[in-house]
Design a protein around this motif. Structure first.
Motif, PDB file in Angstrom:
ATOM      1  N   GLN A  30       7.875  10.597   5.038  1.00  0.00           N
ATOM      2  CA  GLN A  30       6.268  10.019   5.299  1.00  0.00           C
ATOM      3  C   GLN A  30       6.342   9.203   6.517  1.00  0.00           C
ATOM      4  N   MET A  31       7.704   8.807   7.075  1.00  0.00           N
ATOM      5  CA  MET A  31       7.664   7.744   8.246  1.00  0.00           C
ATOM      6  C   MET A  31       8.117   8.276   9.511  1.00  0.00           C
ATOM      7  N   THR A  32       7.619   7.568  10.590  1.00  0.00           N
ATOM      8  CA  THR A  32       7.745   7.916  11.865  1.00  0.00           C
ATOM      9  C   THR A  32       8.874   7.289  12.307  1.00  0.00           C
ATOM     10  N   HIS A  33       9.444   7.699  13.572  1.00  0.00           N
ATOM     11  CA  HIS A  33      10.482   7.006  14.269  1.00  0.00           C
ATOM     12  C   HIS A  33      10.287   5.625  14.440  1.00  0.00           C
ATOM     13  N   GLU A  34       9.149   5.261  14.755  1.00  0.00           N
ATOM     14  CA  GLU A  34       8.754   3.840  14.937  1.00  0.00           C
ATOM     15  C   GLU A  34       8.967   2.848  13.715  1.00  0.00           C
TER      16      GLU A  34
ATOM     17  N   ALA B 203      16.030  11.800   5.419  1.00  0.00           N
ATOM     18  CA  ALA B 203      14.863  12.026   4.456  1.00  0.00           C
ATOM     19  C   ALA B 203      13.573  11.451   4.761  1.00  0.00           C
ATOM     20  N   ARG B 204      13.688  10.370   5.495  1.00  0.00           N
ATOM     21  CA  ARG B 204      12.350   9.623   5.248  1.00  0.00           C
ATOM     22  C   ARG B 204      11.537  10.073   6.557  1.00  0.00           C
ATOM     23  N   LEU B 205      12.187  10.788   7.449  1.00  0.00           N
ATOM     24  CA  LEU B 205      11.373  11.060   8.790  1.00  0.00           C
ATOM     25  C   LEU B 205      10.570  12.395   8.553  1.00  0.00           C
ATOM     26  N   GLN B 206       9.400  12.144   9.066  1.00  0.00           N
ATOM     27  CA  GLN B 206       8.365  13.312   9.187  1.00  0.00           C
ATOM     28  C   GLN B 206       8.881  14.715   9.808  1.00  0.00           C
ATOM     29  N   PRO B 207       8.734  15.725   9.270  1.00  0.00           N
ATOM     30  CA  PRO B 207       7.757  16.237   8.294  1.00  0.00           C
ATOM     31  C   PRO B 207       8.328  16.283   6.727  1.00  0.00           C
TER      32      PRO B 207
ATOM     33  N   PHE C 132       0.835  -1.156   0.101  1.00  0.00           N
ATOM     34  CA  PHE C 132       0.087  -0.094   0.105  1.00  0.00           C
ATOM     35  C   PHE C 132       0.699   1.103  -0.173  1.00  0.00           C
ATOM     36  N   SER C 133       2.061   1.193  -0.033  1.00  0.00           N
ATOM     37  CA  SER C 133       3.197   2.217  -0.090  1.00  0.00           C
ATOM     38  C   SER C 133       4.480   1.435  -0.484  1.00  0.00           C
ATOM     39  N   SER C 134       5.358   2.215  -0.257  1.00  0.00           N
ATOM     40  CA  SER C 134       6.814   1.801  -0.589  1.00  0.00           C
ATOM     41  C   SER C 134       7.732   1.812   0.685  1.00  0.00           C
ATOM     42  N   GLY C 135       8.720   1.076   0.741  1.00  0.00           N
ATOM     43  CA  GLY C 135       9.724   0.777   1.832  1.00  0.00           C
ATOM     44  C   GLY C 135      10.101   2.221   2.393  1.00  0.00           C
ATOM     45  N   ASN C 136      10.213   3.236   1.575  1.00  0.00           N
ATOM     46  CA  ASN C 136      10.745   4.604   1.957  1.00  0.00           C
ATOM     47  C   ASN C 136       9.569   5.495   2.338  1.00  0.00           C
TER      48      ASN C 136
ATOM     49  N   ILE D 160      10.478   3.710  10.900  1.00  0.00           N
ATOM     50  CA  ILE D 160      12.230   3.525  10.716  1.00  0.00           C
ATOM     51  C   ILE D 160      12.754   2.394  11.580  1.00  0.00           C
ATOM     52  N   ALA D 161      12.302   2.453  12.710  1.00  0.00           N
ATOM     53  CA  ALA D 161      13.156   1.321  13.785  1.00  0.00           C
ATOM     54  C   ALA D 161      12.626   0.145  13.267  1.00  0.00           C
ATOM     55  N   HIS D 162      11.371  -0.049  12.746  1.00  0.00           N
ATOM     56  CA  HIS D 162      10.665  -1.464  12.642  1.00  0.00           C
ATOM     57  C   HIS D 162      11.492  -1.810  11.218  1.00  0.00           C
ATOM     58  N   TRP D 163      11.438  -1.088  10.203  1.00  0.00           N
ATOM     59  CA  TRP D 163      12.184  -1.342   9.002  1.00  0.00           C
ATOM     60  C   TRP D 163      13.414  -1.733   9.059  1.00  0.00           C
ATOM     61  N   THR D 164      14.203  -0.946   9.985  1.00  0.00           N
ATOM     62  CA  THR D 164      15.608  -1.279  10.279  1.00  0.00           C
ATOM     63  C   THR D 164      15.948  -2.477  10.901  1.00  0.00           C
ATOM     64  N   ALA D 165      15.205  -2.870  11.828  1.00  0.00           N
ATOM     65  CA  ALA D 165      15.250  -3.954  12.588  1.00  0.00           C
ATOM     66  C   ALA D 165      15.305  -5.237  11.708  1.00  0.00           C
ATOM     67  N   ALA D 166      14.950  -5.236  10.700  1.00  0.00           N
ATOM     68  CA  ALA D 166      14.854  -6.218   9.769  1.00  0.00           C
ATOM     69  C   ALA D 166      15.913  -6.684   9.025  1.00  0.00           C
ATOM     70  N   ILE D 167      16.887  -5.750   9.148  1.00  0.00           N
ATOM     71  CA  ILE D 167      18.317  -5.894   8.518  1.00  0.00           C
ATOM     72  C   ILE D 167      19.333  -6.161   9.567  1.00  0.00           C
ATOM     73  N   ASP D 168      20.328  -6.594   9.148  1.00  0.00           N
ATOM     74  CA  ASP D 168      21.674  -6.702  10.073  1.00  0.00           C
ATOM     75  C   ASP D 168      22.340  -5.530   9.678  1.00  0.00           C
ATOM     76  N   VAL D 169      22.521  -4.807  10.795  1.00  0.00           N
ATOM     77  CA  VAL D 169      23.039  -3.407  10.953  1.00  0.00           C
ATOM     78  C   VAL D 169      24.446  -3.566  11.518  1.00  0.00           C
ATOM     79  N   LYS D 170      25.493  -3.341  10.486  1.00  0.00           N
ATOM     80  CA  LYS D 170      26.776  -3.565  10.592  1.00  0.00           C
ATOM     81  C   LYS D 170      27.492  -2.410  10.973  1.00  0.00           C
ATOM     82  N   GLU D 171      28.635  -2.473  11.865  1.00  0.00           N
ATOM     83  CA  GLU D 171      29.250  -1.276  12.311  1.00  0.00           C
ATOM     84  C   GLU D 171      30.335  -0.750  11.181  1.00  0.00           C
TER      85      GLU D 171
END
Length: 273
Positions: free
Chosen positions: A256-260, A249-253, A103-107, A262-273
């Motif tokens: 279109q995305m909230t902090h929540e 740039a994804r973050l409102q205003p 219903f939208s896109s990942g970004n 972005i956090a949910h979308w980011t948690a689905a990947i392996d964040v590397k240092e």
């Protein structure tokens, strides 16, 4: 004018009867329920370009207001269905196969709205009459998929090779809006990929985008520290946000995305240092 569809004898099929039955049943259920939806993904790409690509999913696109109705129809039929990412994606499952309910896109940019349906061509998929995602919206949404593990630029080049003369270019330019640089980058690459086909892109489109670029170059850059790379990849620009202090740039205003979200979308990947 809506884009005419090429004919092809190269019919894409899931690998076995179970997959075909699931997808056909899902499409039939949604037609019978009268819930508006569009078919996209690999099935739409084949209809537009003739390119077959096997995946174990079927992509349908719906307006956000219809997401829960779609989930309910498929769940009442006995399929597991749930919201995977609240800002853009739900899924329905049958064994190893699944239907992506988009219903939208990942970004968060490419929200499905009524215009998707106003310009949708009719087609049959797996013998079921459906509406396809308009080709302009397919290009728009794919243009931002520039991940390390997935790059949709080749799909865009193939679509342009087949459909460029028949695109509704004003609609496409309007869809990209302030993100016109992303469209320009794909058009420039198209001329590199197909040097003998570059005339397929209308001269006025290239001139308009190049004028925007020239105007931008003449003006001072915006103030602040903004990274729009996160609109292209959810992983590859995390360093810019987390370590280098850039604004996401994804973050409102701005986005279109909230902090929540972005956090949910980011948690689905392996964040590397």
């Amino acid at each position: 004018m809506d884009t005419p569809l090429p004919t092809t004898d190269n019919h894409r099929q899931p690998p076995d009867q179970a997959g075909r039955t699931f997808y056909r049943h899902g499409l039939t259920l949604l037609n019978e329920a009268g819930v508006p939806f569009l078919v996209g993904g690999a099935y739409a790409l084949e209809c537009y370009t003739g390119i077959s690509r096997y995946t174990k999913d079927l992509d349908i696109f719906v307006q956000p207001r219809d997401r829960d109705r779609i989930i309910d129809v498929l769940a009442r039929a006995g399929y597991q269905a749930d919201v995977t990412y609240p800002h853009w994606l739900a899924k329905a499952y049958y064994g190893e196969y699944f239907i992506d309910i988009i219903f939208s896109s990942g970004n968060g940019i490419c929200v499905v709205d009524e215009a998707w349906f106003e310009h949708a061509p009719e087609r049959e998929v797996l013998g079921v009459p459906v509406l396809l995602c308009p080709i302009e919206e397919i290009i728009w949404s794919k243009a931002f998929v520039l991940e390390r593990e997935r790059y949709d630029g080749a799909d865009i080049a193939h679509i342009l090779r087949v459909c460029a003369e028949r695109l509704n270019w004003p609609r496409l330019l309007d869809r990209f809006g302030p993100h016109w640089r992303v469209l320009l980058s794909h058009l420039i690459l198209f001329g590199f990929i197909y040097p003998t086909e570059r005339g397929r892109i209308p001269e006025w489109v290239m001139q308009r985008l190049l004028i925007l670029l020239a105007d931008e170059v003449r003006n001072a850059p915006p103030s602040g520290r903004l990274c729009q790379g996160t609109l292209l990849s959810r992983e590859q620009y995390l360093t810019d946000i987390m370590r280098w202090g850039y604004e996401d740039a994804r973050l409102q205003p701005k986005g279109q995305m909230t902090h929540e979200n972005i956090a949910h979308w980011t948690a689905a990947i392996d964040v590397k240092e």
